[in-house]
Design a protein around this motif. Structure first.
Motif, PDB file in Angstrom:
ATOM      1  N   PHE A 174      21.581  33.694 154.600  1.00  0.00           N
ATOM      2  CA  PHE A 174      21.818  34.737 155.596  1.00  0.00           C
ATOM      3  C   PHE A 174      20.592  35.625 155.764  1.00  0.00           C
ATOM      4  N   LEU A 175      19.887  35.897 154.672  1.00  0.00           N
ATOM      5  CA  LEU A 175      18.648  36.678 154.773  1.00  0.00           C
ATOM      6  C   LEU A 175      17.596  35.902 155.559  1.00  0.00           C
ATOM      7  N   VAL A 176      17.509  34.600 155.301  1.00  0.00           N
ATOM      8  CA  VAL A 176      16.567  33.771 156.043  1.00  0.00           C
ATOM      9  C   VAL A 176      16.924  33.731 157.526  1.00  0.00           C
ATOM     10  N   VAL A 177      18.227  33.662 157.827  1.00  0.00           N
ATOM     11  CA  VAL A 177      18.682  33.633 159.215  1.00  0.00           C
ATOM     12  C   VAL A 177      18.206  34.870 159.960  1.00  0.00           C
ATOM     13  N   GLU A 178      18.412  36.034 159.346  1.00  0.00           N
ATOM     14  CA  GLU A 178      18.008  37.271 160.004  1.00  0.00           C
ATOM     15  C   GLU A 178      16.495  37.321 160.199  1.00  0.00           C
ATOM     16  N   THR A 179      15.748  36.854 159.195  1.00  0.00           N
ATOM     17  CA  THR A 179      14.286  36.870 159.295  1.00  0.00           C
ATOM     18  C   THR A 179      13.801  35.935 160.402  1.00  0.00           C
ATOM     19  N   LEU A 180      14.327  34.703 160.414  1.00  0.00           N
ATOM     20  CA  LEU A 180      13.925  33.751 161.452  1.00  0.00           C
ATOM     21  C   LEU A 180      14.331  34.243 162.836  1.00  0.00           C
ATOM     22  N   GLY A 181      15.530  34.829 162.925  1.00  0.00           N
ATOM     23  CA  GLY A 181      15.987  35.335 164.211  1.00  0.00           C
ATOM     24  C   GLY A 181      15.097  36.443 164.748  1.00  0.00           C
ATOM     25  N   ALA A 182      14.678  37.339 163.847  1.00  0.00           N
ATOM     26  CA  ALA A 182      13.821  38.451 164.264  1.00  0.00           C
ATOM     27  C   ALA A 182      12.429  37.989 164.659  1.00  0.00           C
ATOM     28  N   HIS A 183      12.026  36.803 164.205  1.00  0.00           N
ATOM     29  CA  HIS A 183      10.674  36.314 164.486  1.00  0.00           C
ATOM     30  C   HIS A 183      10.673  35.153 165.486  1.00  0.00           C
ATOM     31  N   GLY A 184      11.694  35.084 166.311  1.00  0.00           N
ATOM     32  CA  GLY A 184      11.630  34.183 167.446  1.00  0.00           C
ATOM     33  C   GLY A 184      12.628  33.052 167.500  1.00  0.00           C
ATOM     34  N   LEU A 185      13.366  32.765 166.411  1.00  0.00           N
ATOM     35  CA  LEU A 185      14.301  31.637 166.450  1.00  0.00           C
ATOM     36  C   LEU A 185      15.415  31.880 167.468  1.00  0.00           C
ATOM     37  N   ASP A 186      15.928  33.116 167.544  1.00  0.00           N
ATOM     38  CA  ASP A 186      16.992  33.411 168.501  1.00  0.00           C
ATOM     39  C   ASP A 186      16.520  33.161 169.935  1.00  0.00           C
ATOM     40  N   ARG A 187      15.332  33.644 170.271  1.00  0.00           N
ATOM     41  CA  ARG A 187      14.809  33.455 171.637  1.00  0.00           C
ATOM     42  C   ARG A 187      14.550  31.981 171.924  1.00  0.00           C
ATOM     43  N   PHE A 188      14.041  31.280 170.921  1.00  0.00           N
ATOM     44  CA  PHE A 188      13.770  29.849 171.104  1.00  0.00           C
ATOM     45  C   PHE A 188      15.064  29.084 171.344  1.00  0.00           C
ATOM     46  N   ALA A 189      16.105  29.384 170.555  1.00  0.00           N
ATOM     47  CA  ALA A 189      17.391  28.702 170.728  1.00  0.00           C
ATOM     48  C   ALA A 189      17.998  29.028 172.082  1.00  0.00           C
ATOM     49  N   ALA A 190      17.907  30.294 172.501  1.00  0.00           N
ATOM     50  CA  ALA A 190      18.455  30.688 173.803  1.00  0.00           C
ATOM     51  C   ALA A 190      17.745  29.957 174.933  1.00  0.00           C
ATOM     52  N   THR A 191      16.442  29.772 174.813  1.00  0.00           N
ATOM     53  CA  THR A 191      15.683  29.041 175.830  1.00  0.00           C
ATOM     54  C   THR A 191      16.127  27.588 175.900  1.00  0.00           C
TER      55      THR A 191
END
Length: 298
Positions: A174-191
């Motif tokens: 879960f800590l890794v998820v938040e870190t990856l999300g804050a550094h672009g994974l969320d935007r990449f997945a949304a794209t």
């Protein structure tokens, strides 16, 4: 059945050593039994919220209880299991010349403990289906079983039974998820998922979940994908769930269950050919995700 009712990690931890021991006892090749375990641990985890941690997260988002959730996912689950069974036969079982002869029925050393544990498992599953809070159903079952062992076989209760590594891994994930999300994974997945609805949006969502699961692990892949799906796009969210549940088959780190299975195989001295595992797992992931997503749209 262990995956559906107890979750995929339980299948990986409990059934892998059992089936490897069975292979030795019956003189069968161990690899087909081992791969059968890990593939079904992942692909059979769609039916109930308790079958996979990603399902619990998705059920809360789409507002479906266990029965309603199963009502949406039973056909995709059948499709995923069907693809897995066919692939297992083609890739691992059709060249096995020996017939499988079931061993004699196992007789529990302590029938009372066996019945108590079986009853606790059945009560746990029933509690989940009637929507008893998960912590209450699992906690009550654990207390009953631990109490029975304390009375009849206290030596079996040891600290090693507690899944400390699993708890640490999930917390760290879960800590890794938040870190990856804050550094672009969320935007990449949304794209990758896009804002398109309908069948095209569902297949894009499933493909994104499958791909990201094999890159970063299915849990961060689901959470990042969920954040990129607009509220109300329930089918697209469930398609993402298909991708992250059926798809993590190509690499050992794609799901915790696959990683645990890989460690169990290494501990038992079974060498899993990496290239064969990658190619066959990727083929099952693509075919199973595609057919299960199509079944979801039906």
């Amino acid at each position: 059945m262990t995956t559906v009712t107890l979750n995929l990690d339980t299948t990986a931890v409990l059934l892998t050593p059992v089936l490897l021991a069975l292979a030795r006892r019956l003189g069968l090749p161990p690899l087909p039994l081992a791969v059968t375990t890990v593939w079904l641990a992942n692909t059979a985890s769609l039916l109930l919220p308790v079958s996979n941690l990603t399902n619990l997260l998705a059920a809360g988002r789409v507002g479906l209880g266990p029965v309603a959730f199963a009502g949406r996912m039973w056909l995709p689950q059948l499709a995923a299991i069907g693809v897995t069974a066919l692939a297992l036969w083609l890739a691992y079982w059709r060249r096995t010349s020996r017939r499988f002869a079931p061993p004699p029925a196992h007789r529990p050393r302590d029938p009372v403990l066996f019945r108590v544990a079986l009853g606790a498992c059945l009560v746990f599953v029933a509690g989940v289906l009637i929507e008893v809070p998960l912590w209450l159903a699992s906690g009550a079952a654990a207390v009953v079983v631990a109490g029975a062992f304390a009375l009849r076989d206290r030596a079996a209760l040891r600290p090693g039974l507690l899944p400390w590594r699993l708890l640490v891994f999930v917390t760290g994930m879960f800590l890794v998820v938040e870190t990856l999300g804050a550094h672009g994974l969320d935007r990449f997945a949304a794209t990758l998922i896009g804002g398109q609805g309908g069948a095209a949006g569902a297949f894009r969502s499933a493909a994104t979940g499958m791909g990201l699961a094999n890159v970063v692990n299915n849990l961060p892949a689901y959470i990042a994908g969920e954040r990129g799906i607009e509220a109300g796009h329930r089918t697209q969210l469930l398609a993402l769930l298909v991708g992250v549940n059926v798809g993590p088959l190509a690499v050992p780190w794609a799901s915790l269950a696959t990683l645990l299975w890989w460690e169990r195989c290494r501990a038992a001295g079974l060498r899993v050919p990496p290239l064969r595992f990658l190619l066959t797992g990727a083929a099952v992931a693509v075919a199973g995700t595609g057919l299960a997503t199509a079944a979801l749209l039906v």
